[in-house]
Scaffold this motif. Structure first.
Motif, PDB file in Angstrom:
ATOM      1  N   PHE A 155       0.824  -1.208   0.000  1.00  0.00           N
ATOM      2  CA  PHE A 155       0.000   0.000   0.000  1.00  0.00           C
ATOM      3  C   PHE A 155       0.862   1.264   0.000  1.00  0.00           C
ATOM      4  CE2 PHE A 155      -2.061   3.442   2.352  1.00  0.00           C
ATOM      5  CZ  PHE A 155      -3.239   3.601   1.627  1.00  0.00           C
ATOM      6  N   ALA A 156       1.909   1.266   0.818  1.00  0.00           N
ATOM      7  CA  ALA A 156       2.739   2.468   0.924  1.00  0.00           C
ATOM      8  C   ALA A 156       3.412   2.817  -0.391  1.00  0.00           C
ATOM      9  CB  ALA A 156       3.796   2.272   2.014  1.00  0.00           C
ATOM     10  N   ASP A 157       3.642   1.834  -1.243  1.00  0.00           N
ATOM     11  CA  ASP A 157       4.339   2.055  -2.510  1.00  0.00           C
ATOM     12  C   ASP A 157       3.387   2.159  -3.694  1.00  0.00           C
ATOM     13  OD1 ASP A 157       6.774   1.794  -1.121  1.00  0.00           O
ATOM     14  OD2 ASP A 157       6.679  -0.390  -1.313  1.00  0.00           O
ATOM     15  N   ALA A 158       2.075   2.014  -3.460  1.00  0.00           N
ATOM     16  CA  ALA A 158       1.117   1.944  -4.566  1.00  0.00           C
ATOM     17  C   ALA A 158       0.733   3.333  -5.072  1.00  0.00           C
ATOM     18  CB  ALA A 158      -0.138   1.207  -4.103  1.00  0.00           C
ATOM     19  N   SER A 159       0.492   3.403  -6.376  1.00  0.00           N
ATOM     20  CA  SER A 159      -0.026   4.631  -6.983  1.00  0.00           C
ATOM     21  C   SER A 159      -1.524   4.735  -6.691  1.00  0.00           C
ATOM     22  CB  SER A 159       0.205   4.611  -8.488  1.00  0.00           C
ATOM     23  OG  SER A 159      -0.565   3.552  -9.083  1.00  0.00           O
ATOM     24  N   GLU A 160      -2.126   5.868  -7.024  1.00  0.00           N
ATOM     25  CA  GLU A 160      -3.561   6.031  -6.809  1.00  0.00           C
ATOM     26  C   GLU A 160      -4.347   4.974  -7.569  1.00  0.00           C
ATOM     27  OE1 GLU A 160      -5.287   7.990  -4.725  1.00  0.00           O
ATOM     28  OE2 GLU A 160      -3.322   8.517  -3.910  1.00  0.00           O
ATOM     29  N   ALA A 161      -3.915   4.693  -8.799  1.00  0.00           N
ATOM     30  CA  ALA A 161      -4.611   3.678  -9.604  1.00  0.00           C
ATOM     31  C   ALA A 161      -4.470   2.304  -8.964  1.00  0.00           C
ATOM     32  CB  ALA A 161      -4.042   3.665 -11.021  1.00  0.00           C
ATOM     33  N   GLU A 162      -3.289   2.012  -8.434  1.00  0.00           N
ATOM     34  CA  GLU A 162      -3.074   0.708  -7.807  1.00  0.00           C
ATOM     35  C   GLU A 162      -3.839   0.593  -6.493  1.00  0.00           C
ATOM     36  OE1 GLU A 162       1.387  -0.285  -9.586  1.00  0.00           O
ATOM     37  OE2 GLU A 162       1.149   0.948  -7.771  1.00  0.00           O
ATOM     38  N   ARG A 163      -3.956   1.687  -5.751  1.00  0.00           N
ATOM     39  CA  ARG A 163      -4.714   1.657  -4.498  1.00  0.00           C
ATOM     40  C   ARG A 163      -6.200   1.449  -4.736  1.00  0.00           C
ATOM     41  NH1 ARG A 163      -1.946   6.312  -0.552  1.00  0.00           N
ATOM     42  NH2 ARG A 163       0.116   5.322  -0.468  1.00  0.00           N
ATOM     43  N   ALA A 164      -6.636   1.768  -5.936  1.00  0.00           N
ATOM     44  CA  ALA A 164      -8.050   1.563  -6.282  1.00  0.00           C
ATOM     45  C   ALA A 164      -8.367   0.090  -6.529  1.00  0.00           C
ATOM     46  CB  ALA A 164      -8.405   2.390  -7.518  1.00  0.00           C
ATOM     47  N   VAL A 165      -7.327  -0.743  -6.668  1.00  0.00           N
ATOM     48  CA  VAL A 165      -7.519  -2.186  -6.872  1.00  0.00           C
ATOM     49  C   VAL A 165      -7.998  -2.804  -5.567  1.00  0.00           C
ATOM     50  CG1 VAL A 165      -6.338  -4.361  -7.370  1.00  0.00           C
ATOM     51  CG2 VAL A 165      -5.785  -2.293  -8.690  1.00  0.00           C
ATOM     52  N   SER A 166      -9.021  -3.668  -5.653  1.00  0.00           N
ATOM     53  CA  SER A 166      -9.572  -4.292  -4.445  1.00  0.00           C
ATOM     54  C   SER A 166      -9.153  -5.753  -4.279  1.00  0.00           C
ATOM     55  CB  SER A 166     -11.101  -4.210  -4.467  1.00  0.00           C
ATOM     56  OG  SER A 166     -11.620  -4.853  -5.621  1.00  0.00           O
ATOM     57  N   PHE A 167      -8.376  -6.274  -5.248  1.00  0.00           N
ATOM     58  CA  PHE A 167      -7.896  -7.647  -5.156  1.00  0.00           C
ATOM     59  C   PHE A 167      -6.608  -7.636  -4.332  1.00  0.00           C
ATOM     60  CE2 PHE A 167      -6.396 -11.629  -7.592  1.00  0.00           C
ATOM     61  CZ  PHE A 167      -7.091 -12.469  -6.730  1.00  0.00           C
ATOM     62  N   CYS A 168      -6.661  -8.248  -3.136  1.00  0.00           N
ATOM     63  CA  CYS A 168      -5.592  -8.074  -2.155  1.00  0.00           C
ATOM     64  C   CYS A 168      -4.860  -9.374  -1.853  1.00  0.00           C
ATOM     65  CB  CYS A 168      -6.166  -7.494  -0.862  1.00  0.00           C
ATOM     66  SG  CYS A 168      -6.898  -5.859  -1.087  1.00  0.00           S
ATOM     67  N   ASN A 169      -3.681  -9.225  -1.287  1.00  0.00           N
ATOM     68  CA  ASN A 169      -2.793 -10.356  -1.008  1.00  0.00           C
ATOM     69  C   ASN A 169      -3.072 -10.947   0.373  1.00  0.00           C
ATOM     70  OD1 ASN A 169      -0.579 -12.153  -1.181  1.00  0.00           O
ATOM     71  ND2 ASN A 169       0.732 -10.671  -0.119  1.00  0.00           N
ATOM     72  N   SER A 170      -3.240 -12.266   0.432  1.00  0.00           N
ATOM     73  CA  SER A 170      -3.429 -12.949   1.729  1.00  0.00           C
ATOM     74  C   SER A 170      -2.110 -13.371   2.357  1.00  0.00           C
ATOM     75  CB  SER A 170      -4.298 -14.195   1.527  1.00  0.00           C
ATOM     76  OG  SER A 170      -3.553 -15.223   0.884  1.00  0.00           O
ATOM     77  N   GLY A 171      -1.048 -13.486   1.526  1.00  0.00           N
ATOM     78  CA  GLY A 171       0.242 -13.978   2.003  1.00  0.00           C
ATOM     79  C   GLY A 171       0.463 -15.453   1.724  1.00  0.00           C
ATOM     80  N   VAL A 172      -0.631 -16.213   1.532  1.00  0.00           N
ATOM     81  CA  VAL A 172      -0.520 -17.652   1.266  1.00  0.00           C
ATOM     82  C   VAL A 172       0.068 -17.856  -0.122  1.00  0.00           C
ATOM     83  CG1 VAL A 172      -1.807 -19.809   1.021  1.00  0.00           C
ATOM     84  CG2 VAL A 172      -2.432 -18.167   2.810  1.00  0.00           C
ATOM     85  N   MET A 173       1.015 -18.786  -0.225  1.00  0.00           N
ATOM     86  CA  MET A 173       1.730 -18.976  -1.490  1.00  0.00           C
ATOM     87  C   MET A 173       2.034 -20.448  -1.720  1.00  0.00           C
ATOM     88  SD  MET A 173       5.331 -17.135  -2.656  1.00  0.00           S
ATOM     89  CE  MET A 173       4.600 -15.500  -2.577  1.00  0.00           C
ATOM     90  N   LEU A 174       2.079 -20.823  -2.994  1.00  0.00           N
ATOM     91  CA  LEU A 174       2.397 -22.190  -3.401  1.00  0.00           C
ATOM     92  C   LEU A 174       3.427 -22.144  -4.527  1.00  0.00           C
ATOM     93  CD1 LEU A 174       1.912 -25.296  -3.706  1.00  0.00           C
ATOM     94  CD2 LEU A 174      -0.058 -24.719  -5.130  1.00  0.00           C
ATOM     95  N   ALA A 175       4.473 -22.947  -4.397  1.00  0.00           N
ATOM     96  CA  ALA A 175       5.497 -23.023  -5.444  1.00  0.00           C
ATOM     97  C   ALA A 175       6.257 -24.332  -5.302  1.00  0.00           C
ATOM     98  CB  ALA A 175       6.460 -21.840  -5.358  1.00  0.00           C
ATOM     99  N   ASP A 176       6.919 -24.726  -6.371  1.00  0.00           N
ATOM    100  CA  ASP A 176       7.838 -25.860  -6.281  1.00  0.00           C
ATOM    101  C   ASP A 176       8.923 -25.532  -5.259  1.00  0.00           C
ATOM    102  OD1 ASP A 176       9.342 -28.314  -7.419  1.00  0.00           O
ATOM    103  OD2 ASP A 176      10.761 -26.643  -7.663  1.00  0.00           O
ATOM    104  N   GLY A 177       9.258 -26.517  -4.427  1.00  0.00           N
ATOM    105  CA  GLY A 177      10.193 -26.261  -3.343  1.00  0.00           C
ATOM    106  C   GLY A 177      11.523 -25.721  -3.807  1.00  0.00           C
ATOM    107  N   LYS A 178      12.105 -26.345  -4.817  1.00  0.00           N
ATOM    108  CA  LYS A 178      13.418 -25.886  -5.294  1.00  0.00           C
ATOM    109  C   LYS A 178      13.330 -24.465  -5.832  1.00  0.00           C
ATOM    110  CE  LYS A 178      17.304 -27.223  -8.272  1.00  0.00           C
ATOM    111  NZ  LYS A 178      17.559 -25.830  -8.685  1.00  0.00           N
TER     112      LYS A 178
END
Length: 451
Positions: A155-178
């Protein structure tokens, strides 16, 4: 593809104002960490790792209680989410599969949502869990281009247009271990907090030409618990969901908002739950039973056709067979109650085995504790225990035996025998009237002196 589950649980949780590690605060009678663990366990992971820091020993003990095979990894210094995941690098050095990163203070992410992430991983190197926020506030924003996640913007780094986005990050992530650990190794601390952020994985993956996407879930699933107010909200959310699930499964809740359930409560269909019933941990109630108002159950099993309450208490180890009747102000602890047996009024049955078709009179107590040791009482089939009987354990009452009301039973009662253990009654004629007169005069004197 094999799955490894990594749950981040190292935070102190200062807003909780508690000596207890934040992730061990309970929701529905289980630490919030265990809710996250259960969601991940539904995927049958090959490895489970919990990253702990503050209160390490307590967290390790709690995890071992619920899953002895899970490994608890120490994060001595909290240097950010990527640093926390990196604590699992050595433990997963020989692991060939995908890693899901969850948070111990976010207990409501469902196994169905995790399955959606796994499905998306088939065509992407990294999958992030997002949500449409009613009030995005200061959440990090997920910037999408079609199905592709371009970047995560704080949020602190987002532009006005980006702050208008309502799709937010939960922190949960999935990736191949390596892939995940290779990307984490490239993360730097060039941010205001000078920490290693797991969110930087997205930008690094995109820079390497790897595909990244985001999967959406309901906002309620991503609720993080950081305060006592959040904890109360989480409890309300859990209870509402659990009640709705029971209603859908054919359980009658006469006043749903007054019934409190635990994380592992199991209730069969066609059961009726009256108002103000509390279910502690480890309770199973079979179909076609009735749990009457103001009863408290924990660590017990209630079989088909039984009736419990009102105002009954079933404690750990209570096992009720089919068609039993446990009535008002009755407490059952570590006792097996046979089919069709009735304990209907004002009784305590602890450390006991009761046969089938037996009747326990009002005010009966199994005297199971001698001040040092617990002792067992056994009562056979079709016995009749008279009201106000004290059964001093260890003692056995045989099949079809009977005790007289007011008896103190200290010896075994043979099959079909009648046991009487009380002193003979003595009537002293006229003494009651004299005693009442004496007491009334004494009361009048006390009232006069008080004036």
């Amino acid at each position: 593809m094999s799955i490894a589950l990594v749950i981040l649980a190292a935070g102190k949780g200062t807003r909780m104002n508690s000596d207890l590690p934040k992730v061990l605060h309970p929701v529905a009678n289980a630490p919030m960490l265990i809710h996250a663990l259960q969601a991940g366990q539904a995927l049958a992971p090959e490895r489970i790792l919990v990253v702990a820091g503050h209160g390490f020993d307590a967290v390790q003990s709690a995890v071992a209680t619920y899953d002895p095979d899970a490994q608890v990894v120490l994060q001595e210094e909290q240097k950010g989410t990527a640093h926390a995941v990196d604590m699992c690098r050595d433990a997963l050095a020989d692991f060939d599969g995908d890693v899901i990163v969850l948070f111990g203070d976010t207990p409501f992410v469902s196994s169905e949502t995790l399955e959606k992430m796994i499905a998306a991983k088939a065509e992407n190197a990294v999958v992030v869990l997002g949500f449409e926020a009613a009030d995005p506030g200061k959440y990090g924003r997920l910037i999408m281009q079609g199905d592709s996640l371009e970047r995560i913007v704080e949020f602190a780094d987002a532009s006005e247009a980006e702050r208008a986005v309502s799709f937010c990050n939960s922190g949960v992530m999935l990736a191949d271990g390596k892939t995940l650990f290779d990307l984490i190794a490239a993360i730097e601390t060039n941010n205001a907090q000078e920490e290693y952020y797991l969110t930087d994985v997205v930008g690094l993956a995109r820079a390497q030409g790897l595909s990244v996407t985001a999967v959406a879930c309901d906002e309620a699933e991503t609720m993080g618990i950081n305060s006592r107010a959040h904890l109360a909200q989480a409890e309300a959310i859990f209870q509402a969901r659990a009640r709705d699930t029971l209603l859908d499964l054919g359980v009658t809740l006469q006043q749903p908002e007054t019934v409190m359930l635990s994380f592992d409560t199991v209730i069969g269909r066609d059961t009726v739950i009256e108002p103000n019933v509390y279910f502690g941990p480890d309770v199973t109630v079979e179909s076609g039973t009735r749990i009457r108002a103001f009863s408290h159950l924990e660590g017990c099993h209630v079989s088909r056709g039984a009736t419990v309450g009102p105002y009954a208490r079933l404690r750990p180890g209570a096992e009720l067979a089919e068609d039993t009747h446990i009535g008002n102000f009755v407490e059952i602890k570590n006792a097996q109650i046979g089919a069709g047996t009735k304990v209907n009024h004002l009784s305590y049955i602890g450390d006991a085995t009761l046969g089938n078709g037996t009747n326990i009179g009002a005010g009966t107590i199994t005297c199971n504790y001698d001040g040092v040791m617990k002792h067992h009482t056994t009562i056979g089939n079709r016995a009749f225990i008279g009201s106000n009987t004290m059964l001093v354990a260890p003692v056995t009452v045989g099949d079809e035996a009977m005790t007289g009301s007011g008896s103190v039973i200290t010896k075994d009662v043979p099959e079909a025998a009648l046991a009487l253990a009380r002193t003979d009654q003595v009537n002293k004629h006229g003494v009651a009237r004299k005693l009442f007169d004496l007491l009334k005069k004494k009361k009048q004197k006390l009232v006069s002196e008080a004036k």
